[in-house]
Design an enzyme around this catalytic site. Structure first.
Site, PDB file in Angstrom:
ATOM      1  N   GLY A 108      95.924  31.259  43.634  1.00  0.00           N
ATOM      2  CA  GLY A 108      94.320  31.312  44.445  1.00  0.00           C
ATOM      3  C   GLY A 108      93.684  29.973  44.153  1.00  0.00           C
ATOM      4  O   GLY A 108      93.054  29.484  45.178  1.00  0.00           O
ATOM      5  N   GLU A 131     102.831  33.532  42.785  1.00  0.00           N
ATOM      6  CA  GLU A 131     102.602  35.098  42.795  1.00  0.00           C
ATOM      7  C   GLU A 131     103.966  35.926  42.918  1.00  0.00           C
ATOM      8  O   GLU A 131     103.814  36.935  42.540  1.00  0.00           O
ATOM      9  CB  GLU A 131     101.792  35.513  44.182  1.00  0.00           C
TER      10      GLU A 131
END
Length: 259
Positions: A108, A131
């Protein structure tokens, strides 16, 4: 002003400062405070350019995995939209936005950096979308903005492998725009932002909208977006000032009002 994110304004430059120890993890509260800071930077007339800054140790190491671990599918169906839109709020600030990156910009955090117009990166920083190592994919714009910035093949290679990208490679592939020693990152970002403080604000706003919206559509539609924004600037005082100054004094001497 949020608990972990605040907008600091000085000399026409707004700094969206992330300050959630230890790694600026982007939990739900931070996401919403980023949205609020972006909204404030958008409407404030005394902000002509914006820096997103995580401090002297880390930009943002990613989402709060402990928070996400307990979420169900239906929880994330409800949360994924606000998560994505909180980062998009930074991309939609109608002013130049520069990420000042020290340490890690991962997951993020990398997506937050990608939402900025430019990235000033410390020479020992690491960027990436890891991720895949958690069994998921980027969910706040990483698959889309990274591919648009560095090309689909390079974006896939970075995302599929979940690897960290160092500063020099980031510069080479266009993920970073400037690399400096860590101690100089914020000052370099301010120097970059300062050039926009006395600029024709609505012209910059129109240029940013034309480029960003044009990337989302076909060429013919993009050209129409450009044409309409171009014509609209003839209603601004800065256009009158800029052209009069050019005719009378030559280029680069206009004093704009931002109106």
């Amino acid at each position: 002003m949020g608990e972990f994110v605040r907008l600091e304004v000085e000399d026409g430059i707004g700094t969206i400062r992330l300050d959630r120890p230890k790694m600026n993890a982007l939990n739900v509260q931070v996401q919403e405070e980023i949205r609020a800071a972006a909204a404030e930077a958008t409407v404030r007339d005394d902000v002509k350019a914006v820096i997103v800054y995580g401090g002297e140790k880390v930009f943002a190491a990613g989402a709060d995995i402990k928070e996400m671990q307990t979420m169900s599918y239906t929880d994330m169906v409800d949360r994924s939209g606000p998560l994505q839109s909180s980062i998009t709020a930074v991309a939609r600030i109608p002013k130049p936005v520069i990420a000042a990156i020290i340490g890690y910009a991962l997951g993020g955090g990398c997506e937050l950096a990608l939402a900025c117009d430019f990235r000033v990166v410390a020479d020992d920083a690491k960027l990436g979308q890891p991720e895949i190592l958690l069994g998921i994919i980027p969910g706040a714009g990483g698959t889309q903005r990274l591919a648009r910035l560095v090309g689909s093949a390079k974006a896939k290679e970075i995302i599929f492998g979940g690897r960290f990208v160092d500063a020099q490679e980031s510069l080479a592939i266009g993920l970073a725009d400037k690399v400096v020693p860590a101690a100089e990152v914020y000052s370099a970002a301010r120097e970059w932002a300062a050039q926009y403080v006395g600029a024709a604000s609505y012209a910059i706003r129109a240029a940013k909208e034309a480029v960003d919206r044009g990337l989302e559509v076909d060429l013919e539609t993009g050209l129409e977006i450009e044409r309409m924004l171009f014509a609209g600037l003839f209603a601004t005082r800065d256009r009158e000032t800029g052209m009069a100054s050019f005719v009378e004094q030559g280029p680069g001497k206009a004093k704009f009002e931002g109106k």
